[in-house]
Design a protein around this motif. Sequence first.
Motif, mmCIF file in Angstrom:
data_model
loop_
_atom_site.group_PDB
_atom_site.id
_atom_site.type_symbol
_atom_site.label_atom_id
_atom_site.label_comp_id
_atom_site.label_asym_id
_atom_site.label_seq_id
_atom_site.Cartn_x
_atom_site.Cartn_y
_atom_site.Cartn_z
ATOM 1 N N MET A 1 81.198 62.850 7.100
ATOM 2 C CA MET A 1 80.090 62.582 7.957
ATOM 3 C C MET A 1 80.343 63.161 9.341
ATOM 4 O O MET A 1 81.409 63.002 9.904
ATOM 5 N N SER A 2 79.320 63.781 9.886
ATOM 6 C CA SER A 2 79.472 64.329 11.234
ATOM 7 C C SER A 2 78.899 63.341 12.254
ATOM 8 O O SER A 2 77.909 62.665 11.986
ATOM 9 N N GLN A 3 79.556 63.278 13.390
ATOM 10 C CA GLN A 3 79.114 62.381 14.469
ATOM 11 C C GLN A 3 78.976 63.178 15.758
ATOM 12 O O GLN A 3 79.669 64.173 15.968
ATOM 13 N N ILE A 4 78.104 62.713 16.606
ATOM 14 C CA ILE A 4 77.912 63.365 17.897
ATOM 15 C C ILE A 4 78.933 62.798 18.872
ATOM 16 O O ILE A 4 79.083 61.590 19.003
ATOM 17 N N ASN A 5 79.603 63.692 19.567
ATOM 18 C CA ASN A 5 80.565 63.284 20.582
ATOM 19 C C ASN A 5 79.803 63.104 21.899
ATOM 20 O O ASN A 5 79.335 64.070 22.503
ATOM 21 N N VAL A 6 79.654 61.864 22.373
ATOM 22 C CA VAL A 6 78.861 61.579 23.567
ATOM 23 C C VAL A 6 79.688 61.544 24.851
ATOM 24 O O VAL A 6 79.128 61.400 25.935
ATOM 25 N N VAL A 7 80.976 61.703 24.760
ATOM 26 C CA VAL A 7 81.832 61.639 25.949
ATOM 27 C C VAL A 7 81.443 62.704 26.987
ATOM 28 O O VAL A 7 81.326 62.385 28.179
ATOM 29 N N PRO A 8 81.205 63.963 26.615
ATOM 30 C CA PRO A 8 80.789 64.937 27.641
ATOM 31 C C PRO A 8 79.462 64.563 28.308
ATOM 32 O O PRO A 8 79.278 64.792 29.497
ATOM 33 N N TYR A 9 78.541 63.964 27.554
ATOM 34 C CA TYR A 9 77.265 63.558 28.131
ATOM 35 C C TYR A 9 77.449 62.426 29.143
ATOM 36 O O TYR A 9 76.780 62.383 30.169
ATOM 37 N N ILE A 10 78.346 61.517 28.846
ATOM 38 C CA ILE A 10 78.634 60.426 29.777
ATOM 39 C C ILE A 10 79.260 60.974 31.051
ATOM 40 O O ILE A 10 78.912 60.551 32.155
ATOM 41 N N ASP A 11 80.141 61.947 30.932
ATOM 42 C CA ASP A 11 80.752 62.558 32.117
ATOM 43 C C ASP A 11 79.703 63.222 32.998
ATOM 44 O O ASP A 11 79.711 63.070 34.220
ATOM 45 N N VAL A 12 78.800 63.958 32.384
ATOM 46 C CA VAL A 12 77.741 64.619 33.147
ATOM 47 C C VAL A 12 76.849 63.578 33.823
ATOM 48 O O VAL A 12 76.479 63.719 34.994
ATOM 49 N N MET A 13 76.522 62.502 33.116
ATOM 50 C CA MET A 13 75.681 61.457 33.679
ATOM 51 C C MET A 13 76.357 60.805 34.889
ATOM 52 O O MET A 13 75.721 60.565 35.917
ATOM 53 N N LEU A 14 77.647 60.537 34.808
ATOM 54 C CA LEU A 14 78.359 59.915 35.927
ATOM 55 C C LEU A 14 78.440 60.854 37.129
ATOM 56 O O LEU A 14 78.323 60.418 38.275
ATOM 57 N N VAL A 15 78.618 62.146 36.895
ATOM 58 C CA VAL A 15 78.638 63.102 38.004
ATOM 59 C C VAL A 15 77.261 63.141 38.684
ATOM 60 O O VAL A 15 77.163 63.138 39.915
ATOM 61 N N LEU A 16 76.197 63.161 37.898
ATOM 62 C CA LEU A 16 74.853 63.147 38.475
ATOM 63 C C LEU A 16 74.584 61.857 39.247
ATOM 64 O O LEU A 16 73.967 61.873 40.315
ATOM 65 N N LEU A 17 75.062 60.739 38.730
ATOM 66 C CA LEU A 17 74.897 59.465 39.422
ATOM 67 C C LEU A 17 75.571 59.495 40.782
ATOM 68 O O LEU A 17 74.993 59.068 41.788
ATOM 69 N N ILE A 18 76.766 60.032 40.864
ATOM 70 C CA ILE A 18 77.484 60.126 42.136
ATOM 71 C C ILE A 18 76.743 61.049 43.097
ATOM 72 O O ILE A 18 76.600 60.739 44.283
ATOM 73 N N ILE A 19 76.232 62.150 42.590
ATOM 74 C CA ILE A 19 75.475 63.077 43.448
ATOM 75 C C ILE A 19 74.250 62.390 44.022
ATOM 76 O O ILE A 19 73.962 62.483 45.220
ATOM 77 N N PHE A 20 73.504 61.648 43.205
ATOM 78 C CA PHE A 20 72.319 60.952 43.693
ATOM 79 C C PHE A 20 72.671 59.846 44.672
ATOM 80 O O PHE A 20 71.965 59.608 45.647
ATOM 81 N N MET A 21 73.769 59.160 44.434
ATOM 82 C CA MET A 21 74.171 58.092 45.351
ATOM 83 C C MET A 21 74.569 58.644 46.714
ATOM 84 O O MET A 21 74.342 58.008 47.741
ATOM 85 N N VAL A 22 75.145 59.831 46.742
ATOM 86 C CA VAL A 22 75.561 60.434 48.009
ATOM 87 C C VAL A 22 74.363 61.021 48.750
ATOM 88 O O VAL A 22 74.259 60.897 49.973
ATOM 89 N N THR A 23 73.435 61.637 48.033
ATOM 90 C CA THR A 23 72.320 62.311 48.703
ATOM 91 C C THR A 23 71.166 61.381 49.059
ATOM 92 O O THR A 23 70.389 61.704 49.955
ATOM 93 N N ALA A 24 71.023 60.250 48.397
ATOM 94 C CA ALA A 24 69.888 59.353 48.664
ATOM 95 C C ALA A 24 69.835 58.875 50.114
ATOM 96 O O ALA A 24 68.765 58.897 50.721
ATOM 97 N N PRO A 25 70.939 58.446 50.722
ATOM 98 C CA PRO A 25 70.843 58.027 52.133
ATOM 99 C C PRO A 25 70.488 59.171 53.079
ATOM 100 O O PRO A 25 69.941 58.940 54.150
ATOM 101 N N MET A 26 70.784 60.396 52.704
ATOM 102 C CA MET A 26 70.469 61.538 53.558
ATOM 103 C C MET A 26 68.987 61.884 53.545
ATOM 104 O O MET A 26 68.516 62.597 54.421
ATOM 105 N N LEU A 27 68.242 61.403 52.556
ATOM 106 C CA LEU A 27 66.818 61.709 52.473
ATOM 107 C C LEU A 27 66.013 60.974 53.532
ATOM 108 O O LEU A 27 64.922 61.391 53.881
ATOM 109 N N MET A 28 66.528 59.874 54.046
ATOM 110 C CA MET A 28 65.834 59.109 55.072
ATOM 111 C C MET A 28 66.076 59.787 56.405
ATOM 112 O O MET A 28 67.126 59.633 57.003
ATOM 113 N N GLN A 29 65.113 60.572 56.849
ATOM 114 C CA GLN A 29 65.264 61.305 58.094
ATOM 115 C C GLN A 29 64.316 60.735 59.120
ATOM 116 O O GLN A 29 63.355 60.074 58.812
ATOM 117 N N GLY A 30 64.594 61.020 60.347
ATOM 118 C CA GLY A 30 63.731 60.549 61.418
ATOM 119 C C GLY A 30 64.340 60.901 62.752
ATOM 120 O O GLY A 30 65.313 61.641 62.852
#
Length: 129
Positions: A1-30
Motif C-alpha cells: 500500500m502506498s501512503q502520502i508523506n505529509v511531513v514536507p507539507y507540514i514543514d511548508v505550512m509552518l514556514v508560511l505561518l511564521i512568515i504571516f505572523m512576522v508580516t501581519a504587524p507590519m501591515l498596520m501603517q499610519g
Amino acid sequence: MSQINVVPYIDVMLVLLIIFMVTAPMLMQGVKVDLPEATANPVENQDSEPLIVSIDAQGLLYLNLGNEKQVLELATIRERVAAVLRRNKDKPVLIWGDEAVPYGQVVTVMVELQQAGAPSVGLVTEDPQ
C-alpha cells in the motif's frame, strides 16, 4: 500500500505561518503619534481592517485610505469615511490621537465621524508597562 508523506507539507505550512505572523504587524501603517497610556480592555477582534484617523502633535489629520502621509481637512475625512461606511456599515472606526493634542480637537473629530455614519468611534491608547 502506498501512503502520502505529509511531513514536507507540514514543514511548508509552518514556514508560511511564521512568515504571516512576522508580516501581519507590519501591515498596520499610519502616522507616528505618541498615544496616551491607559489601562483598558481591548476591543474584540474585528474581521475587517478598521478606518484609522490619526491626529499628530500639531493637530494635523490623516486617514489610512490611499496616501496615508497626506494631510487632510476634517470635511474631506468626513466625506471619505461616509463613503466607506455606506458600503460597509460594520467597519470599525478608530482615532489615534497624540497625547499632546487638546481633548477638544479629539472630540470634534469624534463628532464628525459619528455624523459621517460611524455607529461608534474607538480611541487607541498604549498599555502602560
